[in-house]
Design an enzyme around this catalytic site. Sequence first.
Site, short mmCIF file in Angstrom:
data_model
loop_
_atom_site.label_atom_id
_atom_site.label_comp_id
_atom_site.label_asym_id
_atom_site.label_seq_id
_atom_site.Cartn_x
_atom_site.Cartn_y
_atom_site.Cartn_z
N MET A 157 0.66 -1.29 0.09
CA MET A 157 -0.01 0.01 -0.08
C MET A 157 0.80 1.01 -0.07
O MET A 157 1.67 1.53 -0.92
CB MET A 157 -0.88 -0.06 1.24
CG MET A 157 -2.18 -0.71 0.84
SD MET A 157 -3.66 0.22 1.72
CE MET A 157 -4.90 -0.86 1.17
N CYS A 158 0.80 2.25 1.07
CA CYS A 158 1.24 3.57 1.00
C CYS A 158 0.28 4.56 0.43
O CYS A 158 -0.69 4.20 -0.27
CB CYS A 158 2.55 3.58 0.27
SG CYS A 158 3.81 2.76 0.89
N GLY A 159 0.31 5.64 1.33
CA GLY A 159 -0.48 6.76 0.78
C GLY A 159 0.13 7.99 0.47
O GLY A 159 1.14 8.17 0.95
N ARG A 194 -3.25 3.54 5.02
CA ARG A 194 -2.61 2.77 3.71
C ARG A 194 -1.01 2.81 4.21
O ARG A 194 -0.28 2.11 3.42
CB ARG A 194 -2.80 3.83 2.66
CG ARG A 194 -3.95 4.01 2.04
CD ARG A 194 -4.23 4.62 0.53
NE ARG A 194 -3.35 4.21 -0.12
CZ ARG A 194 -3.98 3.34 -0.97
NH1 ARG A 194 -5.15 2.98 -1.05
NH2 ARG A 194 -3.14 2.68 -1.95
N THR A 209 2.52 8.46 3.47
CA THR A 209 2.41 7.40 4.77
C THR A 209 2.94 5.92 4.05
O THR A 209 2.58 5.55 3.05
CB THR A 209 1.11 7.35 5.19
OG1 THR A 209 0.16 6.84 4.20
CG2 THR A 209 0.51 8.65 5.65
#
Lengths: 231, 323
Positions: free
Chosen positions: B1-3, B32, B156
Amino acid sequence: MMRTVSLETHSVRQVNQWLHEQNAKLEEENWQITEPQGRHALACGLDQALKLTIDGHAGYYCAGMNKQAEVVIEGSAGVGVAENMMSGTVRVRGNASQCAGATAHGGLLVIEGDAGARCGIAMKGVDIVVGGNVGPMSGFMAQAGRLVVCGNADEALGDSLYEARLYVRGTVESLGADCEEKNMTPEDQTELAELLHAAGYRNTFRTEEFRVYGSARRLYNFQIDQAGPDR
Amino acid sequence: MCGIVGLYLKEPTLQPQLGALFEPMLAAMADRGPDSAGFARYGDEAPEGTIKFTLQSSSPTEPAKESGQRVAERMEAMRNVLDQELTWTQHAEAIVLRTDVDEQTVKAWLREQWPEATVMSVGRRIEIYKGVGHPRIVARRHGLAGLGGSHMIGHTRMATESGVTLCGSHPFTTGRDLCLVHNGSLSNHNTLRRRLQYQGHSFETDNDSEVAATYLAWRLQEGDTLTQALEGALVDLDGFFTFTVGTRDGFAVVRDPIACKPAVMAENDALVAVASEYRALAHLPDIENAAVWEPKPARIFVWEQGAATTLGSRNLPHTFRRA
């Protein structure tokens, strides 16, 4: 009577729980969810003929796995709206993100705005009507059902398509592997007219403006006795 | 994921509230990426001939927070040795150093005298702050809500390709006043890292996103425009990505050719914003009246001070384009 619940004051889990309590016995038919603020997993797993309005933008997987319910999203929807829907209707007044109606088996999904990439990916019998355009790779590996696009389709429409039928009114940027244009038969005209009518576009678009696309059946290990009537 | 989140305030009266508007965006994307977070702030501009360095300590043993006295001693030592104009501000866990000494001299001094210090950013406007931990905590540690400026780019992280460390968190510096955040994963980063090492570039981590950042820095050094560098990235980077690049005057967004990773953009009279999910934009002022859309795959979207351009990349090899 309308039951209105705000997601500012109640959690998604709580609201979904209230909706699921209707599954066993319909006691409250009309529902409204306010302040959705793009939250995920709203109204998933409904299994009752209730009517629900979501008053704003919904996040991922809104109305996923829907059965029977009539859901209207008064804004846009995130990834995977109505994914794996079995029956009922889901209407998005705004745009939908990617993978709208993914793997859905039945029911009707109407997107009044545009749909993003991979609209109707792996659809298994759902009907999808998009008032605007669809993004790239729409109808990817679609197995059954009908996708109607009243605007344009972006690149690689119907890539690796099985037996779904794709109707497009505008331009198609490019066809995906094993997708080809078919001749529009009178049966196609009839089913398209029914779909436009069901989606509320009966007086907006004419069936003659559309072209129909389907599988060339050269890519997958096709066996005729496993398919429905060839259209 | 990651944001990913980015916010540019067109409305100057809102600019003192940039951090206050940005912090909830970053926090909304914590689901995320709960491992670590960071953000680039484009605030006041250092005078002509002067540059800002943002420093954080990368040592796992030395606490990120150095005592004010210790920092003052180091800075005094640096000022004496370099014998030049040098001022600094200490934030909770970072030091913003302002000087007219050239970049290479400062970096050489740091390498020798303060090896634990990592240069997070270099430029006249940019300051990069990051840290390991929940995004809400990282934001609070750096006092994000109180920071003003014209724009911010944030990230994030949910680590997949390499360890959860300060240096592995985003944004990555890609040159003066430039930074990169990445959602996705690259599959050819080892090959590309070796190629860049032959070109003389060094790496702090074995992180794939650092390779993308260094790739862009290299293309820009070679004279590419930002758009050309991103077009090059679409050809040379194999994998999934939504990139957001912060520039002195705005930001750029590009998604991989199959748009594997999400991105939503919004624009109204007051602001332009990008995020991985709409949730992060839901509380922005007048968002009800914003145009909201998803950037198309393999198209480069640049927003810089009032001019938005979406650049087609028809000549690029689309993986699914058929002849």
